[in-house]
Design a protein around this motif. Sequence first.
Motif, short mmCIF file in Angstrom:
data_model
loop_
_atom_site.label_atom_id
_atom_site.label_comp_id
_atom_site.label_asym_id
_atom_site.label_seq_id
_atom_site.Cartn_x
_atom_site.Cartn_y
_atom_site.Cartn_z
N HIS A 92 0.83 -1.22 0.00
CA HIS A 92 0.00 0.00 0.00
C HIS A 92 0.86 1.26 0.00
CE1 HIS A 92 -3.44 -2.56 1.82
NE2 HIS A 92 -3.31 -2.72 0.52
N HIS A 123 -1.69 -3.93 -7.48
CA HIS A 123 -2.94 -4.39 -6.85
C HIS A 123 -3.92 -4.91 -7.90
CE1 HIS A 123 -1.89 -3.31 -2.81
NE2 HIS A 123 -3.09 -3.69 -2.39
N HIS A 126 -4.46 -12.29 -0.45
CA HIS A 126 -4.10 -11.08 -1.20
C HIS A 126 -2.64 -10.64 -0.97
CE1 HIS A 126 -4.31 -6.93 -2.59
NE2 HIS A 126 -4.16 -6.47 -1.36
N LEU A 182 0.59 -10.34 -3.54
CA LEU A 182 1.37 -9.12 -3.77
C LEU A 182 2.87 -9.37 -3.61
CD1 LEU A 182 -0.90 -6.56 -1.90
CD2 LEU A 182 -0.32 -6.50 -4.35
ZN ZN Z 1 -3.71 -4.52 -0.58
#
Ligand code: ZN
Length: 389
Positions: free
Chosen positions: A200, A269, A283, A287
């Motif tokens: 993020h 993403h 998730h 990533l």
């Molecule tokens: Zn994320």
Amino acid sequence: MENFRYCSPTKYIFGRDMEKETGKEAAAIGAKKVLIVYGGGSAVRSGLLDRVCESLRNSSIEFVSLGGVQPNPVDGAVRKGIEICRSESVDTIIAVGGGSVIDTAKAIALGVPYSGDFWDFYSGKAIAKEALPVGVVLTIPAAGSEGSGNSVITLESEKIKISLRTDFVLRPKFAIMNPELTVTLPAYQTASGIADMMAHIMERYFTPTENVEITDRVSEGILKAIIEEAPKVMSNPQDYQARANIMWSGTLAHNGICGTGRKEDWASHAIEHEISAMYNVTHGAGLAVIFPAWMTFMAKRNPGKIAQYARRVFDVKETNDEAAALEGIDCLKAFFGSIGLPVTFAELGIANPDISEMVRRLHINKGEVIGGYLPLRAADTTEIYRLAL
Ligand code: ZN
Ligand code: NZQ
């Protein structure tokens, strides 16, 4: 630096035993009847759900509940929640869990006052303007949904995973964050959460916008702190101080502060969401596979910011930008490996990913061109998936 508006209105209530304040915080935002949303059972087993219910009772707040939300949450639970809220005249939603539970709660909150199908907001047919208030009791630092205006839901019949991004409508009113609640997390979930929060920050760090030194330094500081604290929580899951630092990092990574004044990227993403939609992987682990591949692709074409990241976050000394970028990517992969995360599709458990199908879906769902650092088309995203093999 670009012009920006930054508003992170969520009230954070952080520390030991703070879940006992749920009733008080819900009352403060006017809750009379609450829908409690939770996941597959961890909050029941730990006794957290009971403590939240007791706290609501102590504040004379009525409640009903909806459990069983699964990771990579799907539309079915949202529709069920909307029905319950309407038939029970619920006015506030409280999510007890992680990103999947919070995002489901947000989708329900949007759907209740809307006369059409809630998916309209995710497909782009409707604009999110109002929602029931949402409060959060966070159990896993990862998605950052406790401070974000986003909700990510999968339309199960089509396996389409869409991230709905709103500026303010979906930001939780409050988020209760007790780091002690995270000691029961399986190591893989702790590590995946760490990869997600780093991602993020990096989605915002890798930007074409120049002169964003303050936002860069804030981002680098949080990344360095995560890299320092992560081995502590992995080797000693009971380490309260390290858990607390990781928990707060997860929120700061995604409440918008690391994006102020600049264009963001978000290609990794989008690329990952096709993997978790098709193969239902965690998730953050997805990533850990995709981000280094995206960076490798960029190291050849636009190494400047990747090299800065390598030098400032991983103390790489190399002076040539492309070589520094590649060294930084090796450091990142080694870090992910050291906390037990996969960095290739094979390690993620997907021996033969259907790359052409993921690319096809990606550009139907997210547009012909994605990404803010360098625009990516189908040939580029195909190469990034291949670099992750
Ligand atoms: Zn994320
Ligand atoms: O379902 P339960 O039994 O609670 O178990 C969960 C789940 O299996 C478990 N868990 C959570 N807290 C626990 C615990 N187990 C033991 N002790 C605890 N204290 O962890 C598993 C994963 O939970 P989940 O909510 O799926 O994790 P996370 O917070 O990583 O959320 C992932 C979802 O959020 C989306 C992801 O795409 C994914 O669907 N994202 C949401 C974002 C947002 N709204 O801003 C941004 C992110 O980029 C992300 O896309």
